[in-house]
Each structure stands twice: as structure tokens, then as C-alpha cells.
Design an enzyme around this catalytic site. Structure first.
Site, PDB file in Angstrom:
ATOM      1  N   HIS A  69      -5.675  -5.580 -20.831  1.00  0.00           N
ATOM      2  CA  HIS A  69      -5.001  -5.937 -19.572  1.00  0.00           C
ATOM      3  C   HIS A  69      -5.787  -5.440 -18.357  1.00  0.00           C
ATOM      4  O   HIS A  69      -5.205  -5.179 -17.298  1.00  0.00           O
ATOM      5  CB  HIS A  69      -3.573  -5.385 -19.518  1.00  0.00           C
ATOM      6  CG  HIS A  69      -2.714  -5.796 -20.670  1.00  0.00           C
ATOM      7  ND1 HIS A  69      -1.943  -6.935 -20.668  1.00  0.00           N
ATOM      8  CD2 HIS A  69      -2.531  -5.213 -21.892  1.00  0.00           C
ATOM      9  CE1 HIS A  69      -1.303  -7.038 -21.826  1.00  0.00           C
ATOM     10  NE2 HIS A  69      -1.649  -6.014 -22.589  1.00  0.00           N
ATOM     11  N   SER A 115     -29.349 -11.415  -3.018  1.00  0.00           N
ATOM     12  CA  SER A 115     -28.708 -11.659  -1.727  1.00  0.00           C
ATOM     13  C   SER A 115     -29.753 -11.932  -0.664  1.00  0.00           C
ATOM     14  O   SER A 115     -30.829 -11.331  -0.654  1.00  0.00           O
ATOM     15  CB  SER A 115     -27.861 -10.450  -1.314  1.00  0.00           C
ATOM     16  OG  SER A 115     -27.348 -10.619  -0.004  1.00  0.00           O
TER      17      SER A 115
END
EC number: 4.2.1.2
Length: 465
Positions: free
Chosen positions: A188, A318
Site C-alpha cells: 500500500h 533536465s
């Protein structure tokens, strides 16, 4: 010198470029279906040429086609298979749903080229007829499904499965190499009990082992060929031995276990084999997406993420942030998996949309199927070479996160019970304490008992071996 020549079909005459081998029906299709940029896949074109070669051989062997013409057709088909005449197959995917126009495109090209090989001309005076000779004992309705299956089997067997097996082995090797590195587990997206890094990666390897078996299980149906069914599956206008012989010839040419389909009505009326086959490819895509997502999460950082593993730094990430490097192979993999899942929807719709004796969504189905094969094969190769092979553990980070996890308290369940163990975890979390400090503050166990019972390396089970 004339730039066009006249070609004739059942609808009359039409001018075609003099320097092209195609004929009237191809030219009509070019005029009527100017839709988008998707062209018939090269793999399908080659499979169609191979099918025509096999048909010419069998028709010659059965005495149905003069040897001179049959051999010229086979030579022309071999040229296509060797990569010649790549500009002669310009038709769009978005055409007749039976693939008739592409079948006639091949018939016309092979007829004109065979005529040239015999010393004749292109066009209306050619020595080889596209229908009577190249298409003898055939219909588009059985030829195109046959070529679809041949292209699918060849793509899966010769390209996709080898790349899948290589990636599976890489992950299996990594699982073995890291079998003793204990780390925290996560469920989870929250901390869970420990396991080893090898155990975690072994799950990925097992997923791909299952995918190999799932995909291989679809091949026998794909190896059934429609050729010999002609227009509606009855075999009209074929020799009684033709269907079996031509399937055997295709099997010989490809070294794949092709057989004549036992029920030609199913072969013409459905695309079930391709629907089933692509379902297995979609399953592989689901597995690869999970693996790629796990890899990029586990390698996230480098300082503010999970950072338990490192992956190769392949290129700057980037245009504005200096030094940034991104998990690009994982991103490419997840995108192509999404495309494969989308292709599956289109194939399912196409497969469900046949009417009576013929499915007429065939170009759509094979276009998407072969695109998925290419995407998955190429994607797995790149992911393996530029990512998976370079996965390395960051041992210090793994140890840090393991020791900070509150879920190690699970080891106390069998000694003090679930409720007291939960109380320890909550106190540690609320007050910023270690598990040991919280346990001792509550008086539930001693320092020595904690050290004896809470040992991450003893919490990974027998599967550590």
C-alpha cells in the site's frame, strides 16, 4: 519518356506511374484511402510475399500453374523477401477490412515483376496475370488471414520471445546476486515487514517466466493457416491437396510449425487467434509496467527518495536543473506498455466485429498486433541493456530504512501479542522513539528480549534460501 502507363482491372483502365510495379487496383486504393500515415507493416508485406511464393510452388507441383510462370513468381517474391521493391507497397492500413487491396497490391507487383523476369513488359501486356497466376487457388479472404498469422508467429517467435527470455534471465541473476541483502518491504506504499532484495527481484523474474509460458501457449492457434479456405471457407476452386501442401510449404520456408486450419470457417470468420495472442502480450505489458514502476520508485532520489537501488545514468534529465538524471528507460517502458494496452482494446473490438463468414477488421488487428510486438521486443531490449543490467543496491540506504521501520514490531506478535505490539509501534511513531525504547518504556520486554526477537534477517522466511 512517358511517366505513366495504362493498367486495366474489372472496372476499366487507369493510369499508374510508369516506374512503379503496382497496377490498377493499387492505384485506385491510393486515390480513395488517403487517410493518416499508417501503412501496411513490412512484416505483413513479407509474410504475404512468402505466402504467394508457397502458393506458386504448390500450384506448380500440382500441375495447376506452368513451371515457367511459377518460378518467375517465386523469384519475384524472393526479391520482396530480400528487401527489394520497398516502395511498391504504399497502401494505408485504413482500407478494405479484408485486406483485399493489399493482396492485390502484392499480386500486381509480383505479376509485373515476374513478367519482367520472363522478358515481358509491365501492364496490360504482361506475361503473368495477377489474379489467374499469382492469386491462383486463393482469395483475399484466406490469403490475408494467413499472412497475418505468419507475420504474428514470426514476430513473436523470432523477436519478442528472445528479448523476453534475456530480460528474465537478467532479473533472475540479479535476484540470486542480492539474495542476502535484507531490506524493508512495502505494501500500500507503506512500510511492511522485511524481505531480501533478491526476493523482491525474484518476483519480477517469475512474472516474466509466466509471460513466456502464456505467450508460447497462444502459438499453436496462430500456427493454424486459413489458406485453402478461399472465399468463405469451403475451399472453392482449390485442389483437394492444396491446403495441406501449402501449409507444409510455409512451414518449411519459415521453420515454424504451421498447419492447415482444421476449420476454415473459424479462420476466416474470426480473429480469435490474434485476440488470444495479444491478450498474452497485454499481460506481459502489465507485468513490465509493474516492474518498471518498482524500479523507478526504488531508485528515486538521489537524496530525497527511496534510493535503495541505483540504475545507470544514461543522459541528462533536465534542460533547467543541472545534474538531474531521470529513469528514462522506465518511463519509455511504461509508455509503450500503455500503448500495448490500448492496442488490445482495438484488437478486441476488431475481433468481436466479424459478420457471418468474414472478419473485416483485419488490417486494424494486424497493425496493432505487430506494433505491440515491436514495442515490447525493442522496449525490453533497451530496458535490459540500459537499465536492468546496471541495477545495483545502495546498501547504506537499505540498512538505514530497514532500521527505521516501525513494522519490525511484527516480529513481537508471537511473543507479546498483536495489541501490545501495535501499542509499541504507535508510541514509537507518536513520540519519535525507537521501537526498543518504546517497548521498554511500556515495560513489555527487556533490552535483551528485544534484541533476540527483533532481528530483520530472521524475518524473511525460508524463501531467503
Amino acid at each position: 519518356m512517358a511517366t505513366t502507363r495504362s493498367e486495366k482491372d474489372s472496372m476499366g483502365s487507369i493510369d499508374v506511374p510508369a516506374n512503379q510495379l503496382w497496377g490498377a487496383q493499387t492505384q485506385r486504393s491510393l486515390a480513395h484511402f488517403r487517410i493518416s500515415q499508417e501503412k501496411m507493416p513490412t512484416e505483413l508485406i513479407h509474410a504475404l510475399a512468402l505466402t504467394k511464393r508457397a502458393a506458386a510452388q504448390v500450384n506448380m507441383d500440382l500441375g495447376l500453374l506452368p513451371a515457367e510462370r511459377a518460378k518467375a513468381i517465386m523469384r519475384a517474391a524472393d526479391e520482396v523477401l530480400d528487401g527489394a521493391h520497398p516502395t511498391e507497397f504504399p497502401l494505408a492500413i485504413w482500407q478494405t477490412g479484408s485486406g483485399t487491396q493489399t493482396n492485390m497490391n502484392m499480386n500486381e507487383v509480383l505479376a509485373n515483376r515476374a513478367s519482367e523476369l520472363l522478358g515481358g513488359a509491365r501492364g496490360n501486356n504482361r506475361l503473368v496475370h495477377p489474379n489467374d497466376d499469382v492469386n491462383k487457388s486463393q482469395s483475399s479472404n484466406d490469403v490475408f488471414p494467413t499472412a497475418m498469422h505468419v507475420a504474428a508467429v514470426m514476430g513473436v517467435s523470432e523477436h519478442l520471445l528472445p528479448e523476453l527470455k534475456v530480460l528474465q534471465k537478467t532479473l533472475a541473476d540479479k535476484a540470486e546476486a542480492y539474495r542476502d541483502i535484507v531490506k524493508i518491504g512495502r505494501t500500500h506504499l507503506q512500510d511492511a515487514t522485511p524481505l531480501t532484495l533478491g526476493q523482491e527481484i525474484s518476483g519480477w523474474a517469475a512474472m516474466l517466466s509466466h509471460s513466456v509460458r502464456h505467450i508460447e501457449a497462444t502459438l499453436p492457434h496462430l500456427c493454424e493457416l486459413a489458406l485453402g479456405g478461399t472465399a468463405v471457407g469451403t475451399g472453392l476452386n482449390t485442389h483437394p491437396e492444396y491446403a495441406v501442401r501449402v501449409a507444409n510449404e510455409i512451414a518449411t520456408l519459415t521453420r515454424q510449425p504451421f498447419i492447415t486450419a482444421p476449420n476454415k470457417f473459424e479462420s476466416l470468420g474470426t480473429c480469435d487467434a490474434l485476440v488470444h495472442g495479444h491478450g498474452a502480450l497485454k499481460g506481459l505489458a502489465a507485468s513490465l509496467m509493474k516492474i518498471a514502476n518498482d524500479v523507478r520508485w526504488l531508485s528515486s532520489g538521489p537524496r530525497c527518495g527511496i534510493g535503495e537501488i541505483s540504475i545507470p545514468e544514461n543522459e541528462p534529465g533536465s534542460s533547467i536543473m543541472p545534474g538531474k538524471v531521470n529513469p528514462t528507460q522506465c518511463e519509455a517502458m511504461t509508455m509503450l506498455c500503455a500503448q500495448v494496452m490500448g492496442n488490445d482494446v482495438a484488437i478486441n473490438i476488431g475481433g468481436a466485429s466479424g459478420n457471418f463468414e468474414l472478419n473485416v477488421f483485419r488490417p486494424l488487428v494486424i497493425h496493432n498486433f505487430l506494433q505491440s510486438v515491436r514495442l515490447l521486443a525493442d522496449g525490453m531490449r533497451g530496458f535490459n541493456e540500459h537499465c536492468a543490467l546496471g541495477i545495483e543496491p545502495n546498501r547504506d540506504r537499505i540498512t538505514q530504512l530497514l532500521n527505521e521501520s516501525l513494522m519490525l514490531v511484527t516480529a513481537l506478535n508471537t511473543h507479546i501479542g498483536y495489541d501490545k505490539a501495535a501499542e509499541i509501534a504507535k508510541k514509537a511513531h507518536k513520540e519519535g522513539l525507537t521501537l526498543k525504547a518504546a517497548a521498554m518504556a511500556l515495560g513489555y520486554l527487556t533490552d535483551a528480549e528485544f534484541d533476540e526477537w527483533v532481528r530483520p534477517e530472521d524475518m524473511v522466511g525460508s524463501m531467503k534460501k
